[in-house]
Motif scaffolding. Structure first.
Motif, PDB file in Angstrom:
ATOM      1  N   MET A  60      17.938  68.866 -17.910  1.00 20.39           N
ATOM      2  CA  MET A  60      18.115  67.475 -17.482  1.00 20.39           C
ATOM      3  C   MET A  60      18.796  66.628 -18.569  1.00 20.39           C
ATOM      4  O   MET A  60      19.583  65.722 -18.253  1.00 20.39           O
ATOM      5  CB  MET A  60      16.763  66.860 -17.114  1.00 20.39           C
ATOM      6  N   ILE A  61      18.522  66.920 -19.818  1.00 22.48           N
ATOM      7  CA  ILE A  61      19.190  66.202 -20.907  1.00 22.48           C
ATOM      8  C   ILE A  61      20.690  66.481 -20.880  1.00 22.48           C
ATOM      9  O   ILE A  61      21.514  65.570 -21.003  1.00 22.48           O
ATOM     10  CB  ILE A  61      18.565  66.573 -22.271  1.00 22.48           C
ATOM     11  N   VAL A  62      21.045  67.752 -20.696  1.00 27.91           N
ATOM     12  CA  VAL A  62      22.460  68.111 -20.617  1.00 27.91           C
ATOM     13  C   VAL A  62      23.104  67.449 -19.402  1.00 27.91           C
ATOM     14  O   VAL A  62      24.235  66.949 -19.476  1.00 27.91           O
ATOM     15  CB  VAL A  62      22.636  69.647 -20.590  1.00 27.91           C
ATOM     16  N   GLY A  63      22.403  67.399 -18.279  1.00 29.45           N
ATOM     17  CA  GLY A  63      22.921  66.715 -17.094  1.00 29.45           C
ATOM     18  C   GLY A  63      23.116  65.229 -17.324  1.00 29.45           C
ATOM     19  O   GLY A  63      24.114  64.648 -16.892  1.00 29.45           O
ATOM     20  N   GLY A  64      22.170  64.612 -18.017  1.00 29.97           N
ATOM     21  CA  GLY A  64      22.316  63.197 -18.348  1.00 29.97           C
ATOM     22  C   GLY A  64      23.476  62.945 -19.296  1.00 29.97           C
ATOM     23  O   GLY A  64      24.204  61.948 -19.160  1.00 29.97           O
ATOM     24  N   LEU A  65      23.652  63.833 -20.242  1.00 34.04           N
ATOM     25  CA  LEU A  65      24.792  63.711 -21.157  1.00 34.04           C
ATOM     26  C   LEU A  65      26.115  63.824 -20.410  1.00 34.04           C
ATOM     27  O   LEU A  65      27.079  63.105 -20.727  1.00 34.04           O
ATOM     28  CB  LEU A  65      24.726  64.776 -22.250  1.00 34.04           C
ATOM     29  N   SER A  66      26.168  64.709 -19.436  1.00 37.54           N
ATOM     30  CA  SER A  66      27.410  64.852 -18.670  1.00 37.54           C
ATOM     31  C   SER A  66      27.723  63.558 -17.924  1.00 37.54           C
ATOM     32  O   SER A  66      28.877  63.116 -17.907  1.00 37.54           O
ATOM     33  CB  SER A  66      27.327  66.029 -17.706  1.00 37.54           C
ATOM     34  N   ALA A  67      26.707  62.940 -17.348  1.00 39.15           N
ATOM     35  CA  ALA A  67      26.929  61.669 -16.660  1.00 39.15           C
ATOM     36  C   ALA A  67      27.394  60.596 -17.639  1.00 39.15           C
ATOM     37  O   ALA A  67      28.291  59.793 -17.326  1.00 39.15           O
ATOM     38  CB  ALA A  67      25.655  61.224 -15.959  1.00 39.15           C
ATOM     39  N   GLY A  68      26.813  60.582 -18.835  1.00 36.13           N
ATOM     40  CA  GLY A  68      27.228  59.611 -19.855  1.00 36.13           C
ATOM     41  C   GLY A  68      28.665  59.814 -20.295  1.00 36.13           C
ATOM     42  O   GLY A  68      29.426  58.845 -20.440  1.00 36.13           O
ATOM     43  N   TRP A  69      29.063  61.064 -20.516  1.00 38.93           N
ATOM     44  CA  TRP A  69      30.442  61.343 -20.917  1.00 38.93           C
ATOM     45  C   TRP A  69      31.425  60.963 -19.818  1.00 38.93           C
ATOM     46  O   TRP A  69      32.496  60.408 -20.093  1.00 38.93           O
ATOM     47  CB  TRP A  69      30.616  62.818 -21.273  1.00 38.93           C
ATOM     48  N   ILE A  70      31.083  61.251 -18.583  1.00 39.95           N
ATOM     49  CA  ILE A  70      31.973  60.905 -17.466  1.00 39.95           C
ATOM     50  C   ILE A  70      32.097  59.390 -17.343  1.00 39.95           C
ATOM     51  O   ILE A  70      33.198  58.854 -17.155  1.00 39.95           O
ATOM     52  CB  ILE A  70      31.487  61.562 -16.157  1.00 39.95           C
ATOM     53  N   PHE A  71      30.983  58.678 -17.474  1.00 37.00           N
ATOM     54  CA  PHE A  71      31.031  57.218 -17.430  1.00 37.00           C
ATOM     55  C   PHE A  71      31.892  56.674 -18.569  1.00 37.00           C
ATOM     56  O   PHE A  71      32.708  55.767 -18.358  1.00 37.00           O
ATOM     57  CB  PHE A  71      29.608  56.645 -17.517  1.00 37.00           C
ATOM     58  N   LEU A  72      31.726  57.226 -19.761  1.00 32.27           N
ATOM     59  CA  LEU A  72      32.524  56.792 -20.902  1.00 32.27           C
ATOM     60  C   LEU A  72      34.004  57.066 -20.661  1.00 32.27           C
ATOM     61  O   LEU A  72      34.864  56.225 -20.984  1.00 32.27           O
ATOM     62  CB  LEU A  72      32.044  57.500 -22.167  1.00 32.27           C
ATOM     63  N   GLY A  73      34.327  58.209 -20.078  1.00 36.05           N
ATOM     64  CA  GLY A  73      35.719  58.516 -19.748  1.00 36.05           C
ATOM     65  C   GLY A  73      36.307  57.532 -18.759  1.00 36.05           C
ATOM     66  O   GLY A  73      37.465  57.097 -18.897  1.00 36.05           O
ATOM     67  N   LEU A  74      35.526  57.148 -17.761  1.00 36.87           N
ATOM     68  CA  LEU A  74      36.003  56.154 -16.791  1.00 36.87           C
ATOM     69  C   LEU A  74      36.211  54.790 -17.450  1.00 36.87           C
ATOM     70  O   LEU A  74      37.164  54.071 -17.122  1.00 36.87           O
ATOM     71  CB  LEU A  74      35.029  56.056 -15.621  1.00 36.87           C
ATOM     72  N   MET A  75      35.358  54.462 -18.395  1.00 33.83           N
ATOM     73  CA  MET A  75      35.535  53.205 -19.122  1.00 33.83           C
ATOM     74  C   MET A  75      36.818  53.237 -19.963  1.00 33.83           C
ATOM     75  O   MET A  75      37.550  52.242 -20.038  1.00 33.83           O
ATOM     76  CB  MET A  75      34.325  52.923 -20.022  1.00 33.83           C
ATOM     77  N   PHE A  76      37.103  54.365 -20.590  1.00 29.61           N
ATOM     78  CA  PHE A  76      38.344  54.486 -21.354  1.00 29.61           C
ATOM     79  C   PHE A  76      39.566  54.348 -20.446  1.00 29.61           C
ATOM     80  O   PHE A  76      40.564  53.726 -20.818  1.00 29.61           O
ATOM     81  CB  PHE A  76      38.408  55.812 -22.119  1.00 29.61           C
ATOM     82  N   PHE A  77      39.498  54.928 -19.240  1.00 34.68           N
ATOM     83  CA  PHE A  77      40.599  54.749 -18.287  1.00 34.68           C
ATOM     84  C   PHE A  77      40.765  53.282 -17.924  1.00 34.68           C
ATOM     85  O   PHE A  77      41.875  52.764 -17.860  1.00 34.68           O
ATOM     86  CB  PHE A  77      40.362  55.566 -17.015  1.00 34.68           C
ATOM     87  N   TYR A  78      39.643  52.630 -17.692  1.00 32.80           N
ATOM     88  CA  TYR A  78      39.674  51.217 -17.317  1.00 32.80           C
ATOM     89  C   TYR A  78      40.307  50.359 -18.410  1.00 32.80           C
ATOM     90  O   TYR A  78      41.051  49.424 -18.125  1.00 32.80           O
ATOM     91  CB  TYR A  78      38.248  50.736 -16.998  1.00 32.80           C
ATOM     92  N   PHE A  79      40.013  50.680 -19.663  1.00 34.30           N
ATOM     93  CA  PHE A  79      40.552  49.891 -20.770  1.00 34.30           C
ATOM     94  C   PHE A  79      41.898  50.408 -21.277  1.00 34.30           C
ATOM     95  O   PHE A  79      42.390  49.966 -22.308  1.00 34.30           O
ATOM     96  CB  PHE A  79      39.538  49.821 -21.924  1.00 34.30           C
ATOM     97  N   GLY A  80      42.511  51.358 -20.572  1.00 38.34           N
ATOM     98  CA  GLY A  80      43.866  51.792 -20.893  1.00 38.34           C
ATOM     99  C   GLY A  80      43.972  52.762 -22.057  1.00 38.34           C
ATOM    100  O   GLY A  80      44.966  52.731 -22.781  1.00 38.34           O
ATOM    101  N   LYS A  81      42.994  53.601 -22.263  1.00 38.27           N
ATOM    102  CA  LYS A  81      43.021  54.618 -23.327  1.00 38.27           C
ATOM    103  C   LYS A  81      42.992  55.999 -22.671  1.00 38.27           C
ATOM    104  O   LYS A  81      41.959  56.675 -22.656  1.00 38.27           O
ATOM    105  CB  LYS A  81      41.815  54.471 -24.266  1.00 38.27           C
ATOM    106  N   PRO A  82      44.115  56.456 -22.126  1.00 40.34           N
ATOM    107  CA  PRO A  82      44.106  57.705 -21.351  1.00 40.34           C
ATOM    108  C   PRO A  82      43.784  58.947 -22.187  1.00 40.34           C
ATOM    109  O   PRO A  82      43.160  59.876 -21.678  1.00 40.34           O
ATOM    110  CB  PRO A  82      45.505  57.791 -20.764  1.00 40.34           C
ATOM    111  N   LEU A  83      44.174  58.995 -23.445  1.00 38.41           N
ATOM    112  CA  LEU A  83      43.883  60.165 -24.265  1.00 38.41           C
ATOM    113  C   LEU A  83      42.383  60.309 -24.491  1.00 38.41           C
ATOM    114  O   LEU A  83      41.822  61.399 -24.342  1.00 38.41           O
ATOM    115  CB  LEU A  83      44.620  60.073 -25.604  1.00 38.41           C
ATOM    116  N   PHE A  84      41.726  59.201 -24.827  1.00 36.26           N
ATOM    117  CA  PHE A  84      40.275  59.231 -24.989  1.00 36.26           C
ATOM    118  C   PHE A  84      39.580  59.525 -23.655  1.00 36.26           C
ATOM    119  O   PHE A  84      38.576  60.238 -23.604  1.00 36.26           O
ATOM    120  CB  PHE A  84      39.757  57.906 -25.559  1.00 36.26           C
ATOM    121  N   ALA A  85      40.146  58.964 -22.586  1.00 32.43           N
ATOM    122  CA  ALA A  85      39.547  59.172 -21.266  1.00 32.43           C
ATOM    123  C   ALA A  85      39.588  60.643 -20.870  1.00 32.43           C
ATOM    124  O   ALA A  85      38.575  61.201 -20.416  1.00 32.43           O
ATOM    125  CB  ALA A  85      40.273  58.324 -20.235  1.00 32.43           C
ATOM    126  N   LEU A  86      40.707  61.286 -21.060  1.00 27.14           N
ATOM    127  CA  LEU A  86      40.811  62.694 -20.683  1.00 27.14           C
ATOM    128  C   LEU A  86      39.907  63.572 -21.534  1.00 27.14           C
ATOM    129  O   LEU A  86      39.289  64.516 -21.029  1.00 27.14           O
ATOM    130  CB  LEU A  86      42.262  63.158 -20.795  1.00 27.14           C
TER     131      LEU A  86
END
Length: 137
Positions: A60-86
């Protein structure tokens, strides 16, 4: 005539099932076991529950981390940082894959938490029943 080594032999399967005390407990009930054996099985069930809980918590910790990383990636896309987002979405995908593999392997190898709790309840109920049958002086 050659024997298929990948197809389990009937006798091998019966021997494996006969050595699994918890499947025998489900099939025949706890009344068919001796008290010493029931005490050992109760301890094994407690250990399996503890081990299962630790592994499930890690999953469950690993699953929660995956959700956190995906959310962070979407935030990077939103703020225009595609390299960090990918890169963060890639890490999230790897974590999600690990989470799914851990969960599948956990349930394949150890069954469910309910299975172990049910076995423990059956054993404790039988032990209480046997204790009530002992004459008191």
């Amino acid at each position: 005539m050659t024997r298929n080594i990948f197809k389990p032999n009937l006798f091998d399967r019966l021997e494996k099932d006969g050595n699994d005390d918890f499947s025998l407990l489900d099939e025949f009930g706890p009344s068919q076991f001796g008290t010493d054996h029931l005490l050992e099985l109760r301890e094994q069930a407690k250990q399996q529950l503890a081990y299962f809980g630790k592994k499930l918590r890690l999953s469950m910790i690993v699953g929660g981390l995956s959700a956190g990383w995906i959310f962070l990636g979407l935030m990077f896309f939103y703020f225009g940082k595609p390299l960090f987002a990918l890169s963060t979405l890639g890490i999230g995908a790897v974590c999600l894959t690990i989470f799914m593999a851990m969960t599948v392997l956990l349930y394949k190898n150890y069954g469910t938490k309910g299975k172990w709790e049910h076995a423990q309840r059956q054993i404790e109920s039988e032990l209480r029943h046997r204790a009530s049958q002992i004459p008191k002086y």
